[in-house]
Scaffold this active site. Structure first.
Site, PDB file in Angstrom:
ATOM      1  N   GLY A 194      -8.442  10.928   9.329  1.00 32.94           N
ATOM      2  CA  GLY A 194      -9.607  10.127   9.688  1.00 32.94           C
ATOM      3  C   GLY A 194     -10.538   9.892   8.513  1.00 32.94           C
ATOM      4  O   GLY A 194     -10.258  10.282   7.379  1.00 32.94           O
ATOM      5  N   LEU A 214      -6.249   8.465   1.712  1.00 36.96           N
ATOM      6  CA  LEU A 214      -4.986   9.038   1.235  1.00 36.96           C
ATOM      7  C   LEU A 214      -3.984   9.068   2.385  1.00 36.96           C
ATOM      8  O   LEU A 214      -4.354   9.280   3.541  1.00 36.96           O
ATOM      9  CB  LEU A 214      -5.247  10.445   0.696  1.00 36.96           C
ATOM     10  N   ARG A 274       0.835  -1.198   0.000  1.00 36.98           N
ATOM     11  CA  ARG A 274       0.000   0.000   0.000  1.00 36.98           C
ATOM     12  C   ARG A 274       0.875   1.256   0.000  1.00 36.98           C
ATOM     13  O   ARG A 274       0.553   2.262  -0.628  1.00 36.98           O
ATOM     14  CB  ARG A 274      -0.914  -0.041   1.238  1.00 36.98           C
ATOM     15  N   ASP A 300      -8.382  14.925   6.412  1.00 37.81           N
ATOM     16  CA  ASP A 300      -7.327  14.652   7.389  1.00 37.81           C
ATOM     17  C   ASP A 300      -7.151  13.138   7.488  1.00 37.81           C
ATOM     18  O   ASP A 300      -7.666  12.401   6.638  1.00 37.81           O
ATOM     19  CB  ASP A 300      -7.625  15.328   8.734  1.00 37.81           C
ATOM     20  N   ASP A 316     -13.792  10.991   6.987  1.00 38.90           N
ATOM     21  CA  ASP A 316     -14.802  12.064   6.952  1.00 38.90           C
ATOM     22  C   ASP A 316     -14.798  12.901   8.234  1.00 38.90           C
ATOM     23  O   ASP A 316     -15.851  13.348   8.701  1.00 38.90           O
ATOM     24  CB  ASP A 316     -16.202  11.462   6.700  1.00 38.90           C
ATOM     25  N   THR A 326     -15.854  15.461  -0.680  1.00 39.24           N
ATOM     26  CA  THR A 326     -17.281  15.623  -0.419  1.00 39.24           C
ATOM     27  C   THR A 326     -17.802  14.341   0.201  1.00 39.24           C
ATOM     28  O   THR A 326     -17.401  13.246  -0.179  1.00 39.24           O
ATOM     29  CB  THR A 326     -18.079  15.903  -1.707  1.00 39.24           C
ATOM     30  N   HIS A 327     -18.729  14.503   1.150  1.00 40.67           N
ATOM     31  CA  HIS A 327     -19.344  13.338   1.789  1.00 40.67           C
ATOM     32  C   HIS A 327     -20.856  13.513   1.764  1.00 40.67           C
ATOM     33  O   HIS A 327     -21.355  14.599   2.117  1.00 40.67           O
ATOM     34  CB  HIS A 327     -18.843  13.201   3.232  1.00 40.67           C
TER      35      HIS A 327
END
Ligand code: GRF
Length: 205
Positions: free
Chosen positions: A144, A96, A68, A142, A146, A109-110
């Site tokens: 985490g 990311l 990864r 960041d 969302d 966007t969430h």
């Protein structure tokens, strides 16, 4: 006028958010330009939309890398090549790395009103919880899921006869408008992130 803000957009699917940005960028007054579109898989409509718009594309599939970390590094390198001012993750289904996020200011966007219903199933989880209002959130990515500082939110009412698909479609309509409006304002006016507080506009410069 300033040089247009350079956007790299990351997609994993249908790319309707990407399309909304491409359409907005066709107007020079918008202040931004999509300089590349990247994906974590091939043969998706998001990449086809970029190709039709004459925008360079790249694909980095996790399965093509031994680790990864190798994928993370390759993604960072290829994005760097396009010298973005902003990265927009628009329906990109991978987390990311912190190296990537330290290097590029990245927005996502969430399809829910953060901090409610994070993760892959925002519309489903909102429907199952029985909320009467949900919506979409644009935030700074960041480490985490969302959890990043919130830039903009738009509410969407849940209708009695909604299913997951109908609710998500209505959220996506509102989400696209919010994304286009907010990215344009950031491009033209600047953005300042101070802890969890985000400000757009002259005060941000
Ligand atoms: C959007 O609702 C986004 O918030 C979610 O997946 C959807 C992507 O849609 N993560 P599209 O690929 O832009 O059409």
């Amino acid at each position: 006028m300033h040089q247009p803000t350079r956007l790299v957009v990351l997609v994993s699917g249908s790319g309707t958010n990407l399309q909304a940005l491409l359409d907005a960028c066709a107007d020079p007054a918008y202040g931004a330009r999509v300089v590349a579109v990247g994906a974590d898989r091939e043969d998706i409509e998001g990449l086809a939309r970029a190709e039709r718009a004459g925008v360079p594309t790249f694909v980095r599939k996790v399965s093509d890398f031994e680790t990864r970390e190798g994928w993370d590094a390759s993604l960072t390198t290829v994005v760097e090549r396009f010298e973005p001012d902003l990265v927009v993750s628009a329906g990109f289904m991978k987390l990311l790395s912190t190296e990537f996020l330290d290097r590029f200011l990245t927005l996502n966007t969430h399809p829910a009103l953060c901090p409610a219903f994070p993760g892959m199933h925002g519309p489903r989880d909102a429907l199952e919880h029985g909320v009467k209002v949900t919506g979409a959130t644009l935030f700074v990515v960041d480490a985490g899921v969302d959890t990043g500082p919130i830039i903009a939110q738009v509410p969407v009412a849940v209708e009695d006869d909604d299913d997951v698909a109908s609710l998500h479609e209505r959220i996506k309509t509102a989400e696209r408008a919010m994304l286009v409006d907010t990215v344009g304002r950031i491009a033209r006016e600047g953005i300042a992130v101070d802890g969890r507080r985000v400000r757009i506009g002259d005060a941000a410069r």
